[in-house]
Design a protein around this motif. Structure first.
Motif, PDB file in Angstrom:
ATOM      1  N   ALA A   1       1.761  10.100  -4.599  1.00 49.80           N
ATOM      2  CA  ALA A   1       2.150  11.334  -3.913  1.00 49.80           C
ATOM      3  C   ALA A   1       3.318  12.011  -4.631  1.00 49.80           C
ATOM      4  O   ALA A   1       3.371  13.244  -4.726  1.00 49.80           O
TER       5      ALA A   1
ATOM      6  N   LEU B   1       0.831  -1.209   0.000  1.00 48.21           N
ATOM      7  CA  LEU B   1       0.000   0.000   0.000  1.00 48.21           C
ATOM      8  C   LEU B   1       0.864   1.257   0.000  1.00 48.21           C
ATOM      9  O   LEU B   1       0.548   2.246  -0.670  1.00 48.21           O
ATOM     10  N   ALA B   2       1.975   1.205   0.731  1.00 50.87           N
ATOM     11  CA  ALA B   2       2.877   2.360   0.782  1.00 50.87           C
ATOM     12  C   ALA B   2       3.488   2.632  -0.585  1.00 50.87           C
ATOM     13  O   ALA B   2       3.706   3.794  -0.965  1.00 50.87           O
TER      14      ALA B   2
ATOM     15  N   HIS C   1      -6.548   4.324  -9.060  1.00 50.15           N
ATOM     16  CA  HIS C   1      -5.702   5.302  -9.755  1.00 50.15           C
ATOM     17  C   HIS C   1      -5.634   4.999 -11.249  1.00 50.15           C
ATOM     18  O   HIS C   1      -5.634   5.928 -12.077  1.00 50.15           O
TER      19      HIS C   1
ATOM     20  N   ALA D   1      -4.908  -2.037  -4.861  1.00 49.10           N
ATOM     21  CA  ALA D   1      -4.555  -0.682  -4.453  1.00 49.10           C
ATOM     22  C   ALA D   1      -4.365   0.244  -5.650  1.00 49.10           C
ATOM     23  O   ALA D   1      -4.634   1.447  -5.577  1.00 49.10           O
TER      24      ALA D   1
ATOM     25  N   GLU E   1       0.844   4.483  -2.625  1.00 50.88           N
ATOM     26  CA  GLU E   1       0.661   5.830  -2.075  1.00 50.88           C
ATOM     27  C   GLU E   1       1.861   6.723  -2.363  1.00 50.88           C
ATOM     28  O   GLU E   1       1.711   7.894  -2.734  1.00 50.88           O
ATOM     29  N   THR E   2       3.063   6.182  -2.199  1.00 54.56           N
ATOM     30  CA  THR E   2       4.284   6.952  -2.462  1.00 54.56           C
ATOM     31  C   THR E   2       4.369   7.366  -3.924  1.00 54.56           C
ATOM     32  O   THR E   2       4.737   8.503  -4.253  1.00 54.56           O
TER      33      THR E   2
END
Length: 270
Positions: free
Chosen positions: A79, A71-72, A134, A130, A75-76
């Motif tokens: 971002a 998940l990171a 997007h 995840a 997200e990274t």
């Protein structure tokens, strides 16, 4: 469609297992074609080395056995770059030690089986899950690395091959469920590919057996697979989804034992 639909200008792609082999070759090719690439790997030092060679690339540590790590990664990426267009699920549990321990079902260790599925299937599913929101926004796509072993029976690598067969079905399921939202999902199935890990896991005599059954004059290398991935990830493949592109030098396309027939009719076996 753009005049040069193979280009990836301005797109953002994640390549898991991007620190070496097929993943590193794919990251380099996608960058060459204009993409911003995130190189995700459990070997973060090697990922940083590869990223340092590529303009605008980002290295991110990834452990596919840990949901938070997956998940990171997503997200990274979003971002840092503000979007996600391509998820290339290339990482798998395939170290030389694992490959040598992964034999037939009768002698299969339960822990090895469970870990193989945790990385290759569960980890890939979580990454897709995840990424999909997007990818829906960008009308992006997923390319999964599977294997020709997922399509054929063998006396070795029962865990790896069956896990990759599961990823093939996941590929079709995502293509079916998200196609109308503009998201494509395909898979690339390499045959034996001359990566450093493969050279360590399989001695020359075994590699020669596969090479003899290959229709090309040599085994494939990581660049061959990268080209297939980059094509499927591009707009040039916009009408292709839910498919498995077999990149094995023709090994799966012929009757068994073709090398023996070749020798017989050339007079070598006389």
């Amino acid at each position: 469609m753009a005049q040069d639909a193979i280009r990836m200008d301005g797109k953002v792609a994640i390549v898991t297992g991007g620190a070496g082999g097929i993943g590193a070759a794919t990251a380099r090719l996608l960058t060459l074609r204009g993409a911003h690439v995130v190189i995700a790997d459990i070997a973060v030092d090697r990922a940083q080395t590869v990223a340092g060679e590529l303009p605008g690339a980002l290295a991110v540590a990834l452990d596919l056995e840990q949901e938070d790590s997956i998940l990171a990664l997503i997200e990274t990426t979003v971002a840092h770059f503000g979007r996600l267009d391509v998820l290339h699920n290339n990482a798998a549990l395939l170290s030389p030690e694992i490959a040598q321990a992964d034999g037939d079902v009768e002698h299969m260790g339960t822990a090895l089986w469970d870990r193989t599925y945790a990385v290759n299937v569960r980890g890939t599913m979580i990454a897709c899950r995840a990424a999909l929101p997007h990818l829906r926004e960008t009308r992006g796509n997923i390319v999964n690395t599977v294997s020709n072993l997922a399509l054929q029976g063998h006396i070795i690598q029962a865990a790896y091959s069956s896990s990759k067969a599961a990823v093939i079905q996941m590929t079709r399921a995502i293509a079916a469920s998200h196609g109308k939202a503009g998201v494509r999902c395909n898979a690339v199935a390499p045959g034996m590919t001359m990566t450093p890990a493969l050279k360590e896991a399989f001695p020359p005599a075994l590699r020669k057996v596969v090479e003899d059954e290959t229709l090309r004059d040599q085994l494939g290398d990581p660049q061959d697979i990268a080209e297939a991935v980059a094509f499927l990830a591009s707009d040039a493949a916009r009408n292709i989804t839910g498919q498995v592109l077999v990149c094995d030098g023709g090994g799966a396309s012929h009757v068994p034992g073709i090398s023996g027939f070749r020798s017989f009719f050339s007079g070598e076996s006389a």
